[in-house]
Design a protein around this motif. Structure first.
Motif, PDB file in Angstrom:
ATOM      1  N   VAL A   1       1.116   1.794   7.320  1.00  0.00           N
ATOM      2  CA  VAL A   1       0.352   0.587   7.653  1.00  0.00           C
ATOM      3  C   VAL A   1      -1.087   0.706   7.157  1.00  0.00           C
ATOM      4  CG1 VAL A   1      -0.529  -0.865   9.536  1.00  0.00           C
ATOM      5  CG2 VAL A   1       1.784   0.091   9.653  1.00  0.00           C
ATOM      6  N   ALA A   2      -1.724   1.845   7.455  1.00  0.00           N
ATOM      7  CA  ALA A   2      -3.114   2.046   7.025  1.00  0.00           C
ATOM      8  C   ALA A   2      -3.387   3.532   6.862  1.00  0.00           C
ATOM      9  CB  ALA A   2      -4.090   1.440   8.029  1.00  0.00           C
ATOM     10  N   THR A   3      -4.182   3.854   5.873  1.00  0.00           N
ATOM     11  CA  THR A   3      -4.635   5.226   5.665  1.00  0.00           C
ATOM     12  C   THR A   3      -6.131   5.292   5.933  1.00  0.00           C
ATOM     13  OG1 THR A   3      -5.068   4.854   3.309  1.00  0.00           O
ATOM     14  CG2 THR A   3      -2.870   5.647   3.924  1.00  0.00           C
ATOM     15  N   VAL A   4      -6.653   6.509   6.116  1.00  0.00           N
ATOM     16  CA  VAL A   4      -8.080   6.685   6.354  1.00  0.00           C
ATOM     17  C   VAL A   4      -8.520   7.965   5.662  1.00  0.00           C
ATOM     18  CG1 VAL A   4      -7.723   7.898   8.557  1.00  0.00           C
ATOM     19  CG2 VAL A   4      -9.904   6.747   8.118  1.00  0.00           C
ATOM     20  N   ASN A   5      -9.705   7.945   5.036  1.00  0.00           N
ATOM     21  CA  ASN A   5     -10.202   9.156   4.391  1.00  0.00           C
ATOM     22  C   ASN A   5     -11.205   9.874   5.291  1.00  0.00           C
ATOM     23  OD1 ASN A   5     -12.697   7.874   4.148  1.00  0.00           O
ATOM     24  ND2 ASN A   5     -12.630   7.689   1.924  1.00  0.00           N
ATOM     25  N   LYS A   6     -11.769  10.962   4.797  1.00  0.00           N
ATOM     26  CA  LYS A   6     -12.639  11.810   5.623  1.00  0.00           C
ATOM     27  C   LYS A   6     -13.926  11.117   6.019  1.00  0.00           C
ATOM     28  CE  LYS A   6     -14.887  14.092   1.690  1.00  0.00           C
ATOM     29  NZ  LYS A   6     -15.182  15.390   1.040  1.00  0.00           N
ATOM     30  N   ASN A   7     -14.291  10.052   5.307  1.00  0.00           N
ATOM     31  CA  ASN A   7     -15.515   9.321   5.623  1.00  0.00           C
ATOM     32  C   ASN A   7     -15.287   8.116   6.514  1.00  0.00           C
ATOM     33  OD1 ASN A   7     -17.175  11.023   3.980  1.00  0.00           O
ATOM     34  ND2 ASN A   7     -16.359   9.972   2.187  1.00  0.00           N
ATOM     35  N   GLY A   8     -14.048   7.916   6.963  1.00  0.00           N
ATOM     36  CA  GLY A   8     -13.742   6.802   7.851  1.00  0.00           C
ATOM     37  C   GLY A   8     -13.397   5.513   7.139  1.00  0.00           C
ATOM     38  N   LEU A   9     -13.091   5.580   5.839  1.00  0.00           N
ATOM     39  CA  LEU A   9     -12.706   4.387   5.093  1.00  0.00           C
ATOM     40  C   LEU A   9     -11.231   4.102   5.336  1.00  0.00           C
ATOM     41  CD1 LEU A   9     -13.621   2.207   3.038  1.00  0.00           C
ATOM     42  CD2 LEU A   9     -12.750   3.726   1.234  1.00  0.00           C
ATOM     43  N   VAL A  10     -10.956   2.957   5.992  1.00  0.00           N
ATOM     44  CA  VAL A  10      -9.596   2.569   6.348  1.00  0.00           C
ATOM     45  C   VAL A  10      -9.064   1.612   5.284  1.00  0.00           C
ATOM     46  CG1 VAL A  10      -8.122   1.524   8.094  1.00  0.00           C
ATOM     47  CG2 VAL A  10     -10.151   2.801   8.793  1.00  0.00           C
ATOM     48  N   SER A  11      -7.898   1.926   4.724  1.00  0.00           N
ATOM     49  CA  SER A  11      -7.286   1.091   3.691  1.00  0.00           C
ATOM     50  C   SER A  11      -5.929   0.590   4.183  1.00  0.00           C
ATOM     51  CB  SER A  11      -7.094   1.890   2.394  1.00  0.00           C
ATOM     52  OG  SER A  11      -8.348   2.337   1.898  1.00  0.00           O
ATOM     53  N   ALA A  12      -5.769  -0.748   4.134  1.00  0.00           N
ATOM     54  CA  ALA A  12      -4.518  -1.370   4.586  1.00  0.00           C
ATOM     55  C   ALA A  12      -3.478  -1.304   3.475  1.00  0.00           C
ATOM     56  CB  ALA A  12      -4.780  -2.813   4.979  1.00  0.00           C
ATOM     57  N   VAL A  13      -2.280  -0.815   3.797  1.00  0.00           N
ATOM     58  CA  VAL A  13      -1.236  -0.659   2.773  1.00  0.00           C
ATOM     59  C   VAL A  13       0.041  -1.433   3.102  1.00  0.00           C
ATOM     60  CG1 VAL A  13      -2.070   1.565   1.953  1.00  0.00           C
ATOM     61  CG2 VAL A  13      -0.441   1.499   3.843  1.00  0.00           C
ATOM     62  N   GLY A  14       0.242  -1.841   4.358  1.00  0.00           N
ATOM     63  CA  GLY A  14       1.449  -2.573   4.718  1.00  0.00           C
ATOM     64  C   GLY A  14       1.277  -3.302   6.027  1.00  0.00           C
ATOM     65  N   LYS A  15       2.063  -4.377   6.223  1.00  0.00           N
ATOM     66  CA  LYS A  15       1.955  -5.151   7.455  1.00  0.00           C
ATOM     67  C   LYS A  15       2.330  -4.307   8.668  1.00  0.00           C
ATOM     68  CE  LYS A  15       2.700  -9.900   5.861  1.00  0.00           C
ATOM     69  NZ  LYS A  15       3.513 -11.118   6.035  1.00  0.00           N
ATOM     70  N   GLY A  16       1.618  -4.573   9.768  1.00  0.00           N
ATOM     71  CA  GLY A  16       1.929  -3.872  11.002  1.00  0.00           C
ATOM     72  C   GLY A  16       0.695  -3.489  11.782  1.00  0.00           C
ATOM     73  N   LYS A  17       0.911  -2.675  12.802  1.00  0.00           N
ATOM     74  CA  LYS A  17      -0.173  -2.201  13.659  1.00  0.00           C
ATOM     75  C   LYS A  17      -0.169  -0.671  13.693  1.00  0.00           C
ATOM     76  CE  LYS A  17       0.066  -6.208  16.796  1.00  0.00           C
ATOM     77  NZ  LYS A  17      -1.250  -6.782  16.511  1.00  0.00           N
ATOM     78  N   THR A  18      -1.352  -0.101  13.771  1.00  0.00           N
ATOM     79  CA  THR A  18      -1.467   1.350  13.927  1.00  0.00           C
ATOM     80  C   THR A  18      -2.794   1.671  14.608  1.00  0.00           C
ATOM     81  OG1 THR A  18      -1.290   3.496  12.813  1.00  0.00           O
ATOM     82  CG2 THR A  18      -2.545   1.781  11.679  1.00  0.00           C
TER      83      THR A  18
END
Length: 564
Positions: free
Chosen positions: A372-389
Motif C-alpha cells: 500500500v505504501a512504502t517509507v524511506n529513512k527520512n520519512g518520505l511516504v510513497s503510495a503504491v497501491g489502494k488500501g490502508k496501512t
C-alpha cells in the motif's frame, strides 16, 4: 585509644577505635586489621620518606572519620592513602566542618594505588571536604602509574556524599579511574555530593575514566549529585584519554540516573580533542551510554563529538536516552497512487541533555503493508497501491517508544508533466546541520489556461454473446477528450523543525508547465475539470559544493491529475 603521630609510627593491627592527633614529617599510619580511625587535625607529611601517609594493608578494613582539618602527604611512588590488594576504606566527615587534604607522591594516586599498583579494593566516601592532588602520573582516586604494570581502578569506588575536589597527575592520570596507562576497569558509583574531577595543568588523563592511552572499560553509574569532569589534553571529560597505541576508548558502560553532570573534553593541537563523554583524541566510543534522568552537559574539545568518539575516533557504541514521547506530524495521510509526502517526528527526551546528539537522535520508519505504501529513512511516504496501512515511527534512542501515522491510498494519478527546476539558497541562510531536514513542497497549483476539445468517435468490435452462435459485429461510440492546459505552481523549501515552531521558507520559486492529454469517456458523460485535483510530487538533490556562496537544489518530480 588516642595516639599521637608525633611520637612515632602508628600501627593498627587489632580491631578497635583509634583517635590520631599530632603532626609528623617522618611517621605514618599503617593499618592491617578492621578498625575505626578518627583523624583529629592530623598533619602527616612524609614526602621526604619512602612511605605513604596512611598505608592500608590488603587485609585492612578501615573507617576513617574526619574531625577538624587534616593533611596527608606521601613520599614518591606512594599514594596519599595507599590501598593495597582487596582492602576496604570508608571515609566520612561532617559537611563544612571537617576536611582532608591529600597529596600523593610522584607516580602514585591520591587515594588508591602506588607506582605500578591498582586500586583493587573498595573505597567508600560518605562526607566531608576532601581535596585530592596526584602530583604526577597517578589518578586522583584510582591507580598509580601503570606504564610498566597495573595502574587500573579495578575495584569499586562509591561516593555517597561530600565535597570532593580532585586534581589528577600532570603527566597521565585520570581524576577518578586509571593512572597513566591504566583503565577504569572496575565500578564507580556516585550517589550524591559535589565532585569536581579535573586534569592537572599538564594533565593528559580523563576527568573520570582512563589515564593516558587507556580506557573507561568498566562501569560508571551516577545516581545523584553534582559532578564536573574535565579531561586533560586530548582526553574526554568522561571516558577515554588520548590514544597512542591501545587506549583512548569508552568501551565500557556509563549510566546516568540523575544529578547534574558536566563533562568537558580537553583540547589537543588547537583543533583536535576529546569528547565530552566518549573517546579521547583518536579514541572510539564503542561502549554504552544510558541517560535516564538528570541534567547532562557534554562539551567536546576541538572537532571531537560532544557524545561519541574523540577527534579521528569512531562511533560504534550505543546511546540509550529515556524518551518521554514521540510526536508524528501529520498523524494521518490521504494519498493517491504515485504520490509521495513526508512525515516528520519530534522526540522529547526525559533527561535534560545539553549536547549535540545528532549522531544518535534518530527515528526508524516502518510500513505495516508495503504493497500500500512504502517509507524511506527520512520519512518520505510513497503510495503504491489502494488500501490502508500504518507507518510506525520508532525512536532509536529508546525502542520502547513509538508513534503511528495512518495512511489511506486511493485512485491513481494521471501524469501530465515533469518538474525540472534549479534553486539556489544562500549558505548564510541555511545551517549545514539543517540540510537533512529540508522539506521540498509543491505549492498553490493553478490552471492558468485551459482548452478542451470533445469529439464523439466510434469503432467496430466483434462481440461474443452467450446466446449467439456467431460473433456479433457492433459499433461502439465514445467521447474522446483532448485536453490542453497550462499550470502555474511554486516550489517551497523549508526545514522540518522550523515548520513545527516558526516556519522559515528558504526558497519559493514559481514555474509553469503546458500539457496535452487525451482520454476517453462514455458518450453521455460530461467532462468537468473541477472534478480533478492537481497533485505536485517534488523531490530534490543538493549540490553542497555548487559555489562558496550557494547550495544548489535540483528539483525533480511529477505533476498529475487525480479524480476527486
Amino acid at each position: 585509644m588516642k595516639l599521637n603521630i608525633s611520637n612515632g609510627d602508628v600501627t593498627i593491627d587489632s580491631i578497635g577505635e583509634y583517635e590520631i592527633i599530632g603532626s609528623s614529617k617522618v611517621h605514618n599510619i599503617h593499618v592491617n586489621s578492621k578498625a575505626t580511625i578518627i583523624l583529629d587535625n592530623v598533619d602527616i607529611d612524609v614526602s621526604k620518606e619512602s612511605k605513604a601517609a596512611i598505608d592500608v594493608d590488603k587485609s585492612g578494613n578501615v573507617i576513617i572519620s574526619l574531625r577538624g582539618e587534616n593533611k596527608l602527604k606521601s613520599g614518591d611512588n606512594y599514594a596519599g592513602i595507599q590501598m593495597n590488594g582487596k582492602c576496604k576504606v570508608l571515609i566520612k566527615g561532617e559537611e563544612n566542618l571537617s576536611s582532608l587534604n591529600i597529596e600523593s607522591g610522584t607516580s602514585a594516586a591520591g587515594i588508591g594505588g602506588g607506582y605500578g599498583d591498582d586500586l583493587d579494593g573498595e573505597l567508600i566516601i560518605e562526607g566531608g571536604i576532601i581535596n585530592i592532588l596526584s602530583t604526577r602520573e597517578g589518578a586522583g582516586i584510582g591507580g598509580g602509574n601503570g606504564t610498566i604494570r597495573g595502574g587500573n581502578l579495578s575495584g569499586n569506588v562509591t561516593i555517597n556524599d561530600g565535597n570532593l575536589n580532585i586534581t589528577s597527575g600532570n603527566y597521565g592520570g585520570s581524576g577518578i579511574g586509571g593512572g597513566c596507562s591504566g583503565d577504569l576497569s572496575g565500578e564507580v558509583i556516585i550517589n550524591g555530593g559535589k565532585i569536581t574531577s579535573v586534569a592537572g595543568k599538564y594533565g593528559i588523563g580523563a576527568g573520570i575514566g582512563g589515564g593516558y592511552d587507556a580506557n573507561l572499560s568498566g562501569k560508571l553509574i551516577i545516581n545523584k549529585g553534582e559532578v564536573l569532569a574535565i579531561g586533560g589534553e586530548g582526553a574526554s571529560g568522561i571516558g577515554g584519554a588520548i590514544n597512542i597505541t591501545k587506549g583512548g576508548n569508552l568501551s565500557g558502560e556509563v549510566i546516568i540516573n540523575g544529578g547534574s553532570i558536566t563533562a568537558k573534553g580537553g583540547l589537543y593541537l588547537e583543533k583536535y580533542g576529546g569528547a565530552g563523554i566518549g573517546g579521547g583524541y583518536n579514541g572510539n566510543f564503542s561502549g554504552k551510554l544510558i541517560l535516564n534522568d538528570g541534567e547532562i552537559t557534554a562539551d567536546k574539545a576541538g572537532n571531537a563529538n560532544d557524545i561519541g568518539g574523540g577527534s579521528n575516533g569512531e562511533i560504534t557504541g550505543k546511546v540509550i536516552i529515556k524518551i518521554d514521547k514521540i510526536q508524528v506530524n501529520p498523524t494521518s495521510l490521504d494519498l493517491y497512487i504515485g504520490e509521495s509526502k513526508i512525515i516528520t517526528s519530534i522526540v522529547t527526551i526525559n533527561p535534560e541533555v545539553h549536547a549535540n546528539i545528532s549522531n544518535f537522535e534518530k527515528v526508524k520508519y516502518l510500513s505495516e503493508d508495503t504493497t500500500v505504501a512504502t517509507v524511506n529513512k527520512n520519512g518520505l511516504v510513497s503510495a503504491v497501491g489502494k488500501g490502508k496501512t500504518k507507518i510506525i515511527v520508532i525512536s532509536m534512542l529508546d525502542e520502547t517508544k513509538s508513534a503511528i501515522c495512518s495512511i489511506n491510498v486511493s485512485n491513481e494519478i494521471i501524469k501530465i508533466g515533469e518538474i525540472d527546476l534549479l534553486i539556489q539558497v544562500n549558505k548564510e541562510e541555511l545551517n549545514i546541520d539543517e540540510l537533512e531536514n529540508i522539506i521540498c513542497y509543491g505549492n498553490n497549483p493553478i490552471i492558468k489556461d485551459l482548452y478542451i476539445d470533445e469529439n464523439i468517435e466510434n469503432f467496430n468490435v466483434d462481440v461474443i454473446l452467450p446466446d449467439c452462435k456467431e460473433k456479433v459485429n457492433s459499433i461502439v461510440e465514445y467521447k474522446k477528450i483532448s485536453l490542453y492546459l497550462c499550470i502555474t505552481y511554486s516550489i517551497a523549501l523549508y526545514t522540518t523543525k522550523a515548520c513545527m515552531e516558526n516556519l522559515k521558507i528558504y526558497a519559493l520559486q514559481k514555474s509553469e508547465i503546458s500539457s496535452h492529454l487525451e482520454f476517453c469517456l462514455s458518450k453521455d458523460e460530461d467532462f468537468d475539470i473541477n472534478k480533478f485535483k492537481i497533485i505536485l510530487n517534488p523531490k530534490y538533490e543538493i549540490d553542497k559544493n555548487y559555489s562558496n556562496k550557494y547550495y544548489l537544489f535540483k528539483i525533480s518530480g511529477t505533476i498529475g491529475l487525480v479524480k476527486n
